[in-house]
Design a protein around this motif. Sequence first.
Motif, PDB file in Angstrom:
ATOM      1  N   GLU A 196       6.937   2.378  11.435  1.00 21.01           N
ATOM      2  CA  GLU A 196       6.249   3.298  12.976  1.00 21.01           C
ATOM      3  C   GLU A 196       5.547   4.898  11.951  1.00 21.01           C
ATOM      4  OE1 GLU A 196      11.114   4.287  10.888  1.00 21.01           O
ATOM      5  OE2 GLU A 196       9.337   2.427  12.056  1.00 21.01           O
ATOM      6  N   LYS A 197       5.720   4.941  10.578  1.00 20.85           N
ATOM      7  CA  LYS A 197       5.082   5.430   9.681  1.00 20.85           C
ATOM      8  C   LYS A 197       3.650   5.129   9.938  1.00 20.85           C
ATOM      9  CE  LYS A 197       9.226   8.597   8.327  1.00 20.85           C
ATOM     10  NZ  LYS A 197       9.029   9.368   6.631  1.00 20.85           N
ATOM     11  N   VAL A 198       3.951   3.717   9.338  1.00 14.72           N
ATOM     12  CA  VAL A 198       2.371   2.881   8.676  1.00 14.72           C
ATOM     13  C   VAL A 198       1.469   2.822  10.561  1.00 14.72           C
ATOM     14  CG1 VAL A 198       1.256   0.878   7.816  1.00 14.72           C
ATOM     15  CG2 VAL A 198       3.068   1.977   7.312  1.00 14.72           C
ATOM     16  N   THR A 199       2.326   2.687  11.292  1.00 14.57           N
ATOM     17  CA  THR A 199       1.335   2.822  12.595  1.00 14.57           C
ATOM     18  C   THR A 199       0.853   4.064  13.075  1.00 14.57           C
ATOM     19  OG1 THR A 199       3.065   0.769  13.587  1.00 14.57           O
ATOM     20  CG2 THR A 199       1.340   2.433  14.973  1.00 14.57           C
ATOM     21  N   LYS A 200       1.294   5.229  12.521  1.00 13.20           N
ATOM     22  CA  LYS A 200       1.025   6.651  12.124  1.00 13.20           C
ATOM     23  C   LYS A 200      -0.119   6.967  12.540  1.00 13.20           C
ATOM     24  CE  LYS A 200       4.525   8.312  15.571  1.00 13.20           C
ATOM     25  NZ  LYS A 200       5.082   9.961  15.507  1.00 13.20           N
ATOM     26  N   ILE A 201       0.236   5.768  10.999  1.00 18.80           N
ATOM     27  CA  ILE A 201      -0.949   6.538   9.558  1.00 18.80           C
ATOM     28  C   ILE A 201      -2.572   5.560   9.959  1.00 18.80           C
ATOM     29  CG2 ILE A 201      -2.153   5.812   7.673  1.00 18.80           C
ATOM     30  CD1 ILE A 201       1.405   6.764   6.665  1.00 18.80           C
ATOM     31  N   PHE A 202      -2.269   4.427  10.175  1.00 14.70           N
ATOM     32  CA  PHE A 202      -3.491   3.584  11.047  1.00 14.70           C
ATOM     33  C   PHE A 202      -4.103   3.865  12.208  1.00 14.70           C
ATOM     34  CE2 PHE A 202      -2.255   0.692   7.325  1.00 14.70           C
ATOM     35  CZ  PHE A 202      -3.365   0.568   6.760  1.00 14.70           C
ATOM     36  N   SER A 203      -2.902   4.771  12.919  1.00 17.13           N
ATOM     37  CA  SER A 203      -4.102   5.005  13.915  1.00 17.13           C
ATOM     38  C   SER A 203      -4.368   6.432  13.754  1.00 17.13           C
ATOM     39  CB  SER A 203      -2.838   5.419  15.198  1.00 17.13           C
ATOM     40  OG  SER A 203      -3.418   6.273  16.564  1.00 17.13           O
ATOM     41  N   THR A 204      -4.325   7.230  13.617  1.00 13.49           N
ATOM     42  CA  THR A 204      -4.864   8.703  12.695  1.00 13.49           C
ATOM     43  C   THR A 204      -6.499   8.270  11.915  1.00 13.49           C
ATOM     44  OG1 THR A 204      -2.598   9.859  12.701  1.00 13.49           O
ATOM     45  CG2 THR A 204      -4.845   9.975  11.605  1.00 13.49           C
ATOM     46  N   MET A 205      -5.768   7.514  11.642  1.00 17.70           N
ATOM     47  CA  MET A 205      -7.314   6.462  10.597  1.00 17.70           C
ATOM     48  C   MET A 205      -8.515   6.192  11.825  1.00 17.70           C
ATOM     49  SD  MET A 205      -6.482   5.730   7.077  1.00 17.70           S
ATOM     50  CE  MET A 205      -5.643   6.811   5.289  1.00 17.70           C
ATOM     51  N   GLN A 206      -7.741   5.260  12.382  1.00 22.47           N
ATOM     52  CA  GLN A 206      -8.445   4.586  13.644  1.00 22.47           C
ATOM     53  C   GLN A 206      -9.625   5.656  14.466  1.00 22.47           C
ATOM     54  OE1 GLN A 206      -6.453   1.367  15.859  1.00 22.47           O
ATOM     55  NE2 GLN A 206      -8.959   1.270  17.061  1.00 22.47           N
ATOM     56  N   LYS A 207      -7.880   6.854  15.227  1.00 21.88           N
ATOM     57  CA  LYS A 207      -8.815   7.655  16.057  1.00 21.88           C
ATOM     58  C   LYS A 207     -10.098   8.588  15.020  1.00 21.88           C
ATOM     59  CE  LYS A 207      -5.406   9.766  17.246  1.00 21.88           C
ATOM     60  NZ  LYS A 207      -4.296  10.488  17.818  1.00 21.88           N
ATOM     61  N   ILE A 208      -9.744   8.925  13.687  1.00 23.18           N
ATOM     62  CA  ILE A 208     -10.949  10.012  12.842  1.00 23.18           C
ATOM     63  C   ILE A 208     -12.086   9.035  12.679  1.00 23.18           C
ATOM     64  CG2 ILE A 208     -11.648  10.867  10.872  1.00 23.18           C
ATOM     65  CD1 ILE A 208      -8.081  11.803  10.721  1.00 23.18           C
ATOM     66  N   LEU A 209     -12.292   7.695  12.480  1.00 26.30           N
ATOM     67  CA  LEU A 209     -13.154   6.564  11.886  1.00 26.30           C
ATOM     68  C   LEU A 209     -14.008   6.606  13.088  1.00 26.30           C
ATOM     69  CD1 LEU A 209     -14.276   5.482   9.714  1.00 26.30           C
ATOM     70  CD2 LEU A 209     -12.842   3.254  10.381  1.00 26.30           C
ATOM     71  N   CYS A 210     -13.331   6.845  14.323  1.00 26.46           N
ATOM     72  CA  CYS A 210     -13.977   6.016  15.648  1.00 26.46           C
ATOM     73  C   CYS A 210     -14.148   7.785  15.922  1.00 26.46           C
ATOM     74  CB  CYS A 210     -13.198   5.858  16.398  1.00 26.46           C
ATOM     75  SG  CYS A 210     -12.896   3.738  16.430  1.00 26.46           S
TER      76      CYS A 210
END
Length: 254
Positions: free
Chosen positions: A143-157
């Motif tokens: 659940e934490k890894v999912t949030k970390i990658f979701s944040t990174m995806q949003k920032i990258l995009c």
Amino acid sequence: ESEIRVMTKSSTVDLVTKTDERVEKIIIGSLKEEFGEGTFIGEESVAKGEPCILTDKPTWIIDPVDGTTNFVHGFPFVAVSIAFAVNKELEFGVVYSCLEDKMYKARRGKGAFCDDEPIQVSDVKDINKSIIISEHGTDRSPEKVTKIFSTMQKILCIPVHGLRGSGTAATNMCLVATGAVEAFFEIGIHCWDIAAGAVIVKEAGGILLDVDGGPFDLMSRRMISANNETIAKRIIKEIEIFPVVRDDAPIEKK
């Protein structure tokens, strides 16, 4: 080398070596010799059960090897981080990037330097022209890894120019201070990872905030450091926050 005997700390990803312990002993011994007895918050001391509470007393905050995982693997970013606080106010910080052989330092109100040359943050205000730095942390719960990658995806995009990570928070903060990147954020870091870097970023003209936009709290284990408020606030919009236990939380008795 047999000297680099790897043990596990809180998780299999958070590696520790005998070197960590040895370096911390050397640093604390040298500081006591030079400045007399004091209060110390060190990564290895805390791991052994020493308290991690910042008081008004003059306090040294030490990370003997920031980037232990890098060190074990031979990935070329490893730093020693030493900060000094009085009345809970960070007074100065020193970060030595060992393999680059670069010495970053800053004293409150006196500016920030790398190898005695003044440094300052980037003047980029357009998020689309920024490089943002972050880490995945050591907690591998899905659940934490999912949030970390979701944040990174949003920032990258957004989009930004790039996302990076050196594997050491102290080095990441120095990269913000020199203007190589516009911001560094992380949830799950510890006070010893960022105390020295916090002084260096601030003295280089940058800012420090909580990841929710509130004031920076050294013990909260969450932070964004950035070149300016415009960049910081834009990144904060995308950060998915998850709970972490504060560094100064009482240790539960078993």
